[in-house]
Structure formats: C-alpha cells, structure tokens
Scaffold this motif. Structure first.
Motif, PDB file in Angstrom:
ATOM      1  N   VAL A 109     -12.349  26.987 -22.178  1.00 28.08           N
ATOM      2  CA  VAL A 109     -13.023  26.895 -20.560  1.00 28.08           C
ATOM      3  C   VAL A 109     -12.913  25.494 -20.592  1.00 28.08           C
ATOM      4  CG1 VAL A 109     -14.797  27.088 -19.274  1.00 28.08           C
ATOM      5  CG2 VAL A 109     -14.458  28.870 -21.132  1.00 28.08           C
ATOM      6  N   GLN A 110     -12.053  25.014 -19.421  1.00 26.24           N
ATOM      7  CA  GLN A 110     -11.938  23.813 -18.996  1.00 26.24           C
ATOM      8  C   GLN A 110     -12.585  23.709 -17.701  1.00 26.24           C
ATOM      9  OE1 GLN A 110      -7.829  23.367 -18.231  1.00 26.24           O
ATOM     10  NE2 GLN A 110      -7.355  23.548 -20.577  1.00 26.24           N
ATOM     11  N   ASN A 111     -13.728  22.782 -17.546  1.00 25.53           N
ATOM     12  CA  ASN A 111     -14.499  22.652 -16.354  1.00 25.53           C
ATOM     13  C   ASN A 111     -14.092  21.348 -15.565  1.00 25.53           C
ATOM     14  OD1 ASN A 111     -16.571  24.788 -16.556  1.00 25.53           O
ATOM     15  ND2 ASN A 111     -16.751  23.685 -18.560  1.00 25.53           N
ATOM     16  N   PHE A 112     -13.956  21.302 -14.409  1.00 26.28           N
ATOM     17  CA  PHE A 112     -13.605  20.053 -13.645  1.00 26.28           C
ATOM     18  C   PHE A 112     -14.578  19.954 -12.484  1.00 26.28           C
ATOM     19  CE2 PHE A 112     -11.476  17.754 -10.298  1.00 26.28           C
ATOM     20  CZ  PHE A 112     -10.894  16.549 -10.785  1.00 26.28           C
ATOM     21  N   VAL A 113     -15.516  18.953 -12.573  1.00 31.13           N
ATOM     22  CA  VAL A 113     -16.532  18.849 -11.525  1.00 31.13           C
ATOM     23  C   VAL A 113     -16.422  17.414 -10.903  1.00 31.13           C
ATOM     24  CG1 VAL A 113     -19.073  18.529 -11.266  1.00 31.13           C
ATOM     25  CG2 VAL A 113     -18.003  19.931 -13.117  1.00 31.13           C
ATOM     26  N   ALA A 114     -16.041  17.738  -9.471  1.00 30.89           N
ATOM     27  CA  ALA A 114     -15.893  16.442  -8.568  1.00 30.89           C
ATOM     28  C   ALA A 114     -16.793  16.437  -7.377  1.00 30.89           C
ATOM     29  CB  ALA A 114     -14.482  16.326  -8.409  1.00 30.89           C
ATOM     30  N   ARG A 115     -17.238  15.130  -7.146  1.00 33.05           N
ATOM     31  CA  ARG A 115     -17.789  14.786  -5.714  1.00 33.05           C
ATOM     32  C   ARG A 115     -17.163  13.698  -5.026  1.00 33.05           C
ATOM     33  NH1 ARG A 115     -22.738  16.675  -4.540  1.00 33.05           N
ATOM     34  NH2 ARG A 115     -23.572  18.339  -6.129  1.00 33.05           N
ATOM     35  N   ALA A 137      -1.392  29.313 -23.178  1.00 36.33           N
ATOM     36  CA  ALA A 137      -2.953  29.489 -23.136  1.00 36.33           C
ATOM     37  C   ALA A 137      -3.219  31.043 -23.676  1.00 36.33           C
ATOM     38  CB  ALA A 137      -3.645  29.437 -21.522  1.00 36.33           C
ATOM     39  N   PRO A 138      -3.691  31.142 -24.892  1.00 31.30           N
ATOM     40  CA  PRO A 138      -4.174  32.516 -25.234  1.00 31.30           C
ATOM     41  C   PRO A 138      -5.002  33.096 -24.491  1.00 31.30           C
ATOM     42  CG  PRO A 138      -4.251  31.057 -27.208  1.00 31.30           C
ATOM     43  CD  PRO A 138      -3.663  30.212 -25.845  1.00 31.30           C
ATOM     44  N   PHE A 139      -6.122  32.424 -24.182  1.00 30.87           N
ATOM     45  CA  PHE A 139      -7.295  32.938 -23.254  1.00 30.87           C
ATOM     46  C   PHE A 139      -7.915  31.540 -22.623  1.00 30.87           C
ATOM     47  CE2 PHE A 139     -11.379  34.381 -22.273  1.00 30.87           C
ATOM     48  CZ  PHE A 139     -11.056  35.969 -21.899  1.00 30.87           C
ATOM     49  N   LEU A 140      -7.676  31.531 -21.523  1.00 34.06           N
ATOM     50  CA  LEU A 140      -8.041  30.141 -20.766  1.00 34.06           C
ATOM     51  C   LEU A 140      -8.700  30.367 -19.337  1.00 34.06           C
ATOM     52  CD1 LEU A 140      -7.984  26.844 -20.449  1.00 34.06           C
ATOM     53  CD2 LEU A 140      -5.763  27.226 -19.493  1.00 34.06           C
ATOM     54  N   ARG A 141      -9.788  29.619 -19.002  1.00 38.63           N
ATOM     55  CA  ARG A 141     -10.423  29.801 -17.808  1.00 38.63           C
ATOM     56  C   ARG A 141     -10.400  28.400 -17.595  1.00 38.63           C
ATOM     57  NH1 ARG A 141     -13.874  33.027 -14.059  1.00 38.63           N
ATOM     58  NH2 ARG A 141     -15.673  31.873 -13.539  1.00 38.63           N
ATOM     59  N   ARG A 142      -9.881  27.881 -16.197  1.00 37.22           N
ATOM     60  CA  ARG A 142     -10.243  26.548 -15.634  1.00 37.22           C
ATOM     61  C   ARG A 142     -10.842  26.736 -14.421  1.00 37.22           C
ATOM     62  NH1 ARG A 142      -8.128  21.345 -16.211  1.00 37.22           N
ATOM     63  NH2 ARG A 142      -8.025  20.232 -14.525  1.00 37.22           N
ATOM     64  N   GLN A 143     -12.094  25.792 -14.456  1.00 35.77           N
ATOM     65  CA  GLN A 143     -13.102  26.124 -13.519  1.00 35.77           C
ATOM     66  C   GLN A 143     -13.124  24.782 -12.532  1.00 35.77           C
ATOM     67  OE1 GLN A 143     -16.226  28.992 -14.456  1.00 35.77           O
ATOM     68  NE2 GLN A 143     -16.670  27.263 -15.758  1.00 35.77           N
ATOM     69  N   TYR A 144     -12.992  24.757 -11.543  1.00 37.55           N
ATOM     70  CA  TYR A 144     -13.407  23.653 -10.510  1.00 37.55           C
ATOM     71  C   TYR A 144     -14.610  23.896  -9.861  1.00 37.55           C
ATOM     72  CZ  TYR A 144      -8.275  22.454 -11.095  1.00 37.55           C
ATOM     73  OH  TYR A 144      -6.852  22.468 -11.631  1.00 37.55           O
ATOM     74  N   GLU A 179      -0.741  36.183 -23.077  1.00 36.78           N
ATOM     75  CA  GLU A 179      -1.533  34.980 -22.331  1.00 36.78           C
ATOM     76  C   GLU A 179      -2.306  35.372 -21.263  1.00 36.78           C
ATOM     77  OE1 GLU A 179       1.228  31.282 -24.501  1.00 36.78           O
ATOM     78  OE2 GLU A 179       1.310  31.766 -22.144  1.00 36.78           O
ATOM     79  N   HIS A 180      -3.462  34.643 -21.213  1.00 40.36           N
ATOM     80  CA  HIS A 180      -4.393  35.026 -20.112  1.00 40.36           C
ATOM     81  C   HIS A 180      -4.951  33.843 -19.604  1.00 40.36           C
ATOM     82  CE1 HIS A 180      -8.065  37.157 -18.162  1.00 40.36           C
ATOM     83  NE2 HIS A 180      -8.426  35.913 -18.304  1.00 40.36           N
ATOM     84  N   ALA A 181      -4.821  33.397 -18.226  1.00 43.12           N
ATOM     85  CA  ALA A 181      -5.282  32.369 -17.740  1.00 43.12           C
ATOM     86  C   ALA A 181      -5.919  32.535 -16.294  1.00 43.12           C
ATOM     87  CB  ALA A 181      -4.193  31.158 -17.740  1.00 43.12           C
ATOM     88  N   ASP A 182      -6.903  32.109 -16.140  1.00 43.46           N
ATOM     89  CA  ASP A 182      -8.103  32.316 -15.020  1.00 43.46           C
ATOM     90  C   ASP A 182      -8.129  30.680 -14.377  1.00 43.46           C
ATOM     91  OD1 ASP A 182     -10.207  32.396 -13.353  1.00 43.46           O
ATOM     92  OD2 ASP A 182     -11.047  33.884 -14.417  1.00 43.46           O
ATOM     93  N   VAL A 183      -7.737  30.726 -13.149  1.00 39.86           N
ATOM     94  CA  VAL A 183      -8.271  29.314 -12.488  1.00 39.86           C
ATOM     95  C   VAL A 183      -9.108  29.766 -11.274  1.00 39.86           C
ATOM     96  CG1 VAL A 183      -7.815  27.535 -10.841  1.00 39.86           C
ATOM     97  CG2 VAL A 183      -6.117  28.295 -12.593  1.00 39.86           C
ATOM     98  N   THR A 184     -10.418  29.303 -11.322  1.00 37.62           N
ATOM     99  CA  THR A 184     -11.688  29.711 -10.453  1.00 37.62           C
ATOM    100  C   THR A 184     -12.058  28.561  -9.806  1.00 37.62           C
ATOM    101  OG1 THR A 184     -12.238  31.798 -11.562  1.00 37.62           O
ATOM    102  CG2 THR A 184     -13.666  30.839 -10.288  1.00 37.62           C
ATOM    103  N   LEU A 185     -12.236  28.311  -8.488  1.00 33.37           N
ATOM    104  CA  LEU A 185     -12.585  27.257  -7.895  1.00 33.37           C
ATOM    105  C   LEU A 185     -13.624  27.433  -6.819  1.00 33.37           C
ATOM    106  CD1 LEU A 185     -11.247  26.451  -4.881  1.00 33.37           C
ATOM    107  CD2 LEU A 185      -9.266  26.313  -6.266  1.00 33.37           C
TER     108      LEU A 185
END
Lengths: 249, 423
Positions: free
Chosen positions: B227-233, B249-256, B279-285
């Motif tokens: 899981v990759q988290n990207f938090v920005a202000r 990415a075998p199993f990746l979730r990237r969250q913004y 492979e599974h990748a999820d981008v959720t923002l």
C-alpha cells in the motif's frame, strides 16, 4: 508487376469481390473506376492485407510473390503501398517517430542497413518540402487534427519516403479541393517510374486529368466488366456507370 | 487497548501482537487503537470493495530491522550513479552515507524524520484510513526533505527506497516533504524495496503559498502486498504535478489523500499503470477542494494484459465554500486480453453551485484500424502495438513541467514495453 487472378472475397458471408482478374505491369498506371459499392475499396484493403476479409479463391502476386499468405507489414516490405482514402489519426505518436519506425522496419525486413538519423532527416525534409509540408507538421502526432488535404499530402510523403514498387491510391481525390488535388497529383506523378506500377482507384474522371492512366478498368459488382485505354474514362464521365451495372447483373 | 476487532485474521493478530511489544507514545497509541477497532479493510469497506486487503494479507511478516552494515553494502551495490541528488532510504530509514551531499544546495535540508513532527500531525488530519493508521502506528525511520521559502532547486531530488535484507518483511516507511512559500522543486520517488513482504508506506507533502512541486513515482517492482499512501496539502496558489508509473505489482494499492487548502491552488494528478499476469493494482484518490477557485485535473491510464486486474476510484469533493472550482477526472483503460479486468469508479461530491466539474471512464481495446494503418507501412504488428501502448500510457506524463523528469519516466516505459509483454 501486380497480378490478380480470379479473386473471390467475402466479408461476413457476403461476397464483395467475385472473380476479379487484373494485371498491372511495372511502370504502368492503371485506373479502376466504378460506382459506389462495386468493391473498389475492398480490393485495395485485400491487396494490402487487412483482416476481416475472407479470400475464398484466387491469388494476388507482386513480382511473382504470393501476397495472400503475407502479413500487411510483410507486404509493405515487399514494396506494396496503399494511399488510404481516410488516413488514420494516431494520437501520441509523433509523425517523425512513425516515419522512422516504418522505414526502419522495412529496411530491417529487407536486410538493408539501418539509415542514420541525419540521413533519415535529410530524406524526410526533402520529401516534405516538395509537398509543401511544414516541418512543425512532422512533429505533430500522425494526422491528428490535419485537414483532408494535409492528410493526403502526408500519405504521398510516406509514399515518397518508402519508395514502394507498387502503390494503390484509394480515392485519393476524396476530401481534396482543387489546389490540394494538384499538389498531391504532382507528388504522385513525380514518383512515376518505369519500375513502379500504380493502381488508381476513383469514382471520377477528374483525378485522371492530373494522373494520366495507361489503362482504365471498369469495376462493377466485384469484377472488372470492361477494360480500355484513357478514352474509356472520358466515355464514362459522359454516360455514367448504368450500362456496366446492368451488364454485371 | 482491548480486543475490539471481532474474529481477527492471522495478519491482524500478528500486527496487534507486535504492537503490544513496542514502546509507544500518544500518537502511535491512538493510531494503533483506531486500527485495532477497524482492522484491515475488506470488501465490506466501500472504498476497498475491489481490493480485499484483509483476504489477501494472510500473515504479516516480521518488521524490518534497522539496517546494519550488511544492508548498507547490499544497498550500495544497487545504486547506480546519476546526476540526480539522491536521498536513500533502506526499509524506510534515512541513510545519509549513501545519499548525495545537500550542503551545497542552498535552501535544501534533508534529515531524519523526528518522532514527533508537528507538520505530519497537521497533514494527517482528516485522512481517515486504516492503512494510514497502521503506518502511523508502526512507522520507523523516515526522512524529512525541506525546501526553504523562495528556494528553487534545479537538480532532481530522488528519494530511493531500497530493502535491507532478502526475505519477506513488513515495512512502514514515512517521509515528509515541505516546500516553503514560493519554493520550487522536482522530486522523483524510486521504489525498489524488492518483491517480497508487506509494505504500507506514506509520503506526506506540504506546499506553502505559491510553491510548485513536480513529483514522479516510479514503482516498477512492488512488494507481494503493498500500500502506497500519498498525502498532500496545498496552500493558496500552490501547484502540484504528481505522476506515477506503476508496474510489476503483484498486489498494490496506491492511495491519494489531497486537499487544496488555499484559493487558486492547481493540482495535476496522473498515472500510468501497466499490469500483466495476475497482477492487481488499485489507485484510489480523494481530492478535497477545500478552498475556492482551485483547479484539478486527474488522468489515470491503465494497460492490462493477461489476467491483470486494474482498479481506479477517484472522488472529487467540492464543499459549499469552494465556488469556482474547476475539476476534471478521467480514467482510461486499454485491455489487451479478454481475461483482463478493469473496475473504475469516478465520483463527484459537489455542494457548491458555481463550479465546472466532470469525470469520465472508458475501457477499450487497441484500435484495429490504427494497427492496420501502421502495419500497412511496414511496421510489424507487435511493434505497432507497442508503439500504440506507449503513446497511450505516456500521455499520463504530459502534465509534468520538468522535462527531464518526464524523460526518465518515458525511458522507464520504453524499457517496460521492450520485452513484448504488453502486446
């Protein structure tokens, strides 16, 4: 030399080409004229190798080599070129990149040495200036947002660059105004040579005023119903296709 | 803390038991308690509907240890010289010995993250997510990159994430990037933590008024579960251009989790995700337009081969006070196989009446006519497909202002496509 012998083609079970035979010699400019729906564009696509068409009988040979078991890119490497009636837009691919990939692939398929970038650029620039194609057009994505005239000039540029042994012009005049037609036709005429055959497909005599054919063939219902010299085109312009449509039926 | 979670999975038990052994402070304790109540998200959590982490993460591997000399030696071998200013981390720990010298770059400070970093606290506010909590509870090491007000950093900063030891480990990296008023920088995050284990990393970004950051994430070898988290202000008039290239990415979730806090901020978020095999990748923002007159553009591209699974969830939130918001979100997927799947869920939540917002999602195959056109010019089919795929994906990098950052991503993309897996 292009030799088509007893060609039968169907699409989704419907017969489009029905026993067509035609020979175009090296250096010859042959014109195919015919009404809408006579199978002219299908013929050009089948020669170039587009999928979706089922060739049930017959053969197409370029300089004695059977084209029908070759992929479209193999046919191109053998020296076949199709000027599209509606050239495709390819977003994201710069024209220069596209031209380079095409030329490199053909040279590789023919076991020719790779062209250096300066040599390639020189050739493109020379061909472009003859067709009034500005340099910045070459940086833009292939045909994207080009006018009808620009797209056709780009087709002729590709033809000049790839130096095919045989070229098919599928209704090159469609979408062109008179000035653009003249520029494109001059471009094609400059590429006429004793080694290169041309097949010009058109509805109208008009295009043949600019690209004078050696032979004219009338196509109707998927076959050649009459062949003759340049006079045949003039005759058709006067009398229309009605006689030939009935004859084929 | 109390056993608040019903029927915890093995992984949840592992994580909670390990936490009980750690000495804790207030913040960590609070985050851990929230995690203990929520557990790992599963299909039952709406925002995790397409990425069932609870089912996927069977057990949590041991926590990565502070890197030793052997880990440093191993990492050193992986580092290639470059003209970028590298900031190296191993399993989340900042390694100054392997990093570039920043002393000659005025306005730039790179240091280990402090245990109690006030900027982090304000950045995390409002981002309600079990994986951010888990990251806060376990975070070790970390690096803080600070760029002083007005400083213009010409060199690309490259945050390189490496692994210290072979074998499956759990990593909870957490880094902070702060740009002062009017500062400008380009940051590349290169993720190379190996293909094993569980990762739950977070990058926190704060942009002061008028600051500009070009950011690119290259993630070409994800962990088994990551899981990759990207938090920005963003402050007023700040500009963030954030681009990701995700593959392997075998199993990746990237969250913004992004919030425009000041008026007239501009944000361009985009990404190219290329998946093959299973492979599974999820981008959720989630993008909060928490101020008036901000502009946002999101463009996410997916190229899916074999049985790959792509997920995109994007939510733009426009509260009543965010008048004159201009937001556009687009997700496009190229399906190269009948067995590949794409799930796209773009959402708009608009409570202001004077805004221009839109979203769209499309899935398609390669265009047969374009392919034939290219083939008819002598380009063999596989090469024509590669050219079209590259053009499709590379559009995601167009938003970057920094040309050299874009060139690096394009080079990665070309390399990724070179072996013919995406044709």
């Amino acid at each position: 030399m292009l030799e088509i012998n007893n060609l039968h083609v169907s699409i989704a079970g419907k017969k489009i080409i029905d026993g067509l035979s035609l020979t175009v010699a090296d250096g010859e400019v042959a014109a195919i004229m015919g009404p809408n729906g006579s199978g002219k564009s299908t013929l050009s696509y089948v020669i170039a190798g587009r999928a979706d068409y089922e060739v049930t009988e017959g053969s197409i040979r370029l300089d004695g080599v059977d084209l029908l078991d070759k992929t479209p890119s193999e046919r191109a490497a053998l020296g076949l070129f199709l000027v599209f009636q509606y050239p495709l837009e390819i977003p994201g691919v710069a024209t220069m990149t596209f031209l380079k990939a095409a030329l490199a692939a053909q040279r590789k398929a023919r076991d020719e040495a790779e062209l250096s970038t300066p040599d390639f650029m020189k050739r493109v620039r020379a061909a472009a200036s003859k067709l009034n194609i500005p340099q910045d057009m070459l940086k833009r994505p292939v045909n994207l947002g080009f006018s009808g005239g620009e797209k056709k000039r780009m087709e002729i540029l590709q033809m000049a660059l790839l130096e095919p042994k045989f070229a098919i012009l599928d209704e090159m005049d469609s979408g062109l105004d008179i000035d653009a037609l003249r520029v494109c036709a001059e471009g094609v005429n400059a590429l006429r040579s004793k080694d290169r055959g041309l097949l010009v497909i058109t509805h109208y005599q008009r295009l043949l005023d600019y690209i004078a054919p050696d032979s004219v063939h009338v196509m109707s219902k998927g076959r050649i119903v009459k062949s003759g010299g340049p006079d045949l085109a003039l005759e058709l312009e006067k009398s229309g296709y009605a006689d030939y449509v009935d004859e084929a039926a | 803390m109390g056993a608040l979670l019903q029927n915890p999975t093995q992984a949840e038990q592992d994580l909670l038991a390990r936490f009980a052994l750690e000495p804790v402070d207030g913040e960590r304790q609070a985050a851990a308690e929230r995690f203990a109540r929520a557990g790992l998200p599963s299909r039952r959590n709406e925002s995790w509907h397409y990425t069932d982490l609870r089912a996927k993460l069977r057990a949590a591997p041991p926590l990565a240890a502070r890197p030793d000399a052997a880990a440093l030696a191993r990492a050193k071998e992986k580092l290639a010289p470059s003209d970028r200013l590298s900031i190296v981390t191993i399993d989340g720990y900042f390694i100054p010995e392997l990093s570039g010298d920043v002393s000659s770059t005025p306005g730039l400070s790179v240091r280990a993250l402090k245990a109690d970093e006030p900027a982090l606290k304000s950045l995390s506010l409002g981002a309600d997510d079990a994986l951010l909590d888990l990251n806060a509870a376990f975070a070790q090491g970390g690096v803080a990159i600070e760029i002083a007000a007005g400083a213009q950093i010409e060199k690309i900063l490259e945050l390189v994430a490496l692994d210290g030891a072979s074998g499956a480990q759990s990593r909870f990296a957490r880094h902070l990037v702060v740009l002062g008023e009017g500062a400008r920088a380009s940051l590349m995050e290169t993720r190379a933590e190996g293909a094993e284990g569980f990762g739950d990393g977070a990058l926190f970004v704060a942009l002061g008024r008028g600051a500009q950051l070009d950011y690119a994430c290259r993630s070409l070898e994800g962990g088994a579960v990551e899981v990759q988290n990207f938090v920005a202000r963003l402050g007023a008039e700040a500009q963030l251009r954030a681009v990701s290239l995700l593959a392997g990415a075998p199993f990746l979730r990237r969250q913004y989790f992004i919030s425009c806090d000041g008026a007239n901020a501009q944000i361009h978020l985009s990404g190219a995700t290329l998946l093959r095999g299973r492979e599974h990748a999820d981008v959720t923002l989630t993008l909060d337009h928490d101020a008036p007159a901000c502009l946002s553009r999101e463009t996410f591209k997916y190229v899916l081969a074999d049985q790959a699974n792509g997920v995109f969830q994007g939510k733009i939130v426009v509260p009543p006070h965010a008048q004159k918001t201009d937001g556009k979100m687009l997700c496009r997927a190229l399906l190269l196989s009948d067995d590949a799947a794409m799930s796209a869920k773009p959402e708009l939540e608009i409570f202001a009446d004077d805004v221009a917002c839109g979203h769209g999602a499309a899935c398609a195959k390669l265009d047969a006519s374009q392919l034939f056109y290219m083939e008819s010019r002598g380009i063999p089919r596989a090469e024509a497909q590669a050219i079209l795929v590259e053009a499709f994906a590379a559009e995601a990098f167009d938003d970057l202002k920094d040309d050299s950052l874009r060139d690096l991503l394009n080079a990665d993309l070309t390399l990724l496509l070179a072996d013919g897996a995406f044709t």
